[in-house]
Write an enzyme that holds these catalytic residues in place. Sequence first.
Site, short mmCIF file in Angstrom:
data_model
loop_
_atom_site.label_atom_id
_atom_site.label_comp_id
_atom_site.label_asym_id
_atom_site.label_seq_id
_atom_site.Cartn_x
_atom_site.Cartn_y
_atom_site.Cartn_z
N ARG A 1 0.83 -1.22 0.00
CA ARG A 1 0.00 0.00 0.00
C ARG A 1 0.85 1.26 0.00
O ARG A 1 0.44 2.31 -0.50
CB ARG A 1 -0.98 -0.01 1.18
CG ARG A 1 -2.15 -0.95 0.99
CD ARG A 1 -3.08 -0.95 2.19
NE ARG A 1 -2.42 -1.47 3.38
CZ ARG A 1 -2.35 -2.76 3.69
NH1 ARG A 1 -2.94 -3.64 2.91
NH2 ARG A 1 -1.73 -3.16 4.77
N GLU B 1 4.80 -10.63 14.20
CA GLU B 1 4.20 -11.17 15.42
C GLU B 1 4.68 -12.62 15.62
O GLU B 1 5.05 -13.02 16.71
CB GLU B 1 2.68 -11.12 15.29
CG GLU B 1 1.99 -10.88 16.59
CD GLU B 1 0.50 -10.70 16.37
OE1 GLU B 1 0.09 -10.29 15.27
OE2 GLU B 1 -0.23 -10.98 17.32
#
Length: 174
Positions: free
Chosen positions: A62, A99
Amino acid sequence: MPTAADLDAAIRDVPDFPKPGILFKDITPVLGDPDLFRGSLELLAETAGDIKIDKVVGIDARGFIFAAGVAHILGAGFVPVRKKGKLPWTTHQMAYSLEYGEDVVEIHADAIQPGEKVLLVDDLLATGGTAAAAIKLLKALDADIVAVSFLIELASLKGREVLGHPQINALLTY
Ligand code: AMP
């Protein structure tokens, strides 16, 4: 020029995407609105101040959308930082933590000349891991990073502290 409130009204919160517990900030309604899209590009371009930018660097994927538009406004070149395995030429690589596990971003080794003035752009600053890896790549190329600018900052995740750059901008902070 759109205000932060205009952008905030357009950004869509999607709970539990792409996985449970993540509140995803969907910026596609901003892209789809001509005034908000152009305005967000102009606001991001303004974060360069009076400094003549040589290259606007965008982060996969993006970030490309915003960085390319900002480069056009500033009369600068555009440079992609991509996920591993996408760039065809000689690259520099940098691993960063996710993560779970880690990922790698790359930049073409000849994308930036030493001392060139760079504006780094991405859509969203969360933990800062991705942008920090991009900053390390740019430093490896001896880029002069003028500023790091985001559409959105999730301030509670303290990504700003991870980046450790003196000039970090966000059009919207949550
Ligand atoms: P981070 O490395 O944690 O700062 O994550 C930044 C990257 O992940 C950005 O390029 C974003 O596009 C994406 N991202 C992380 N968290 C979110 C979120 N809550 N909503 C939308 N995109 C996100």
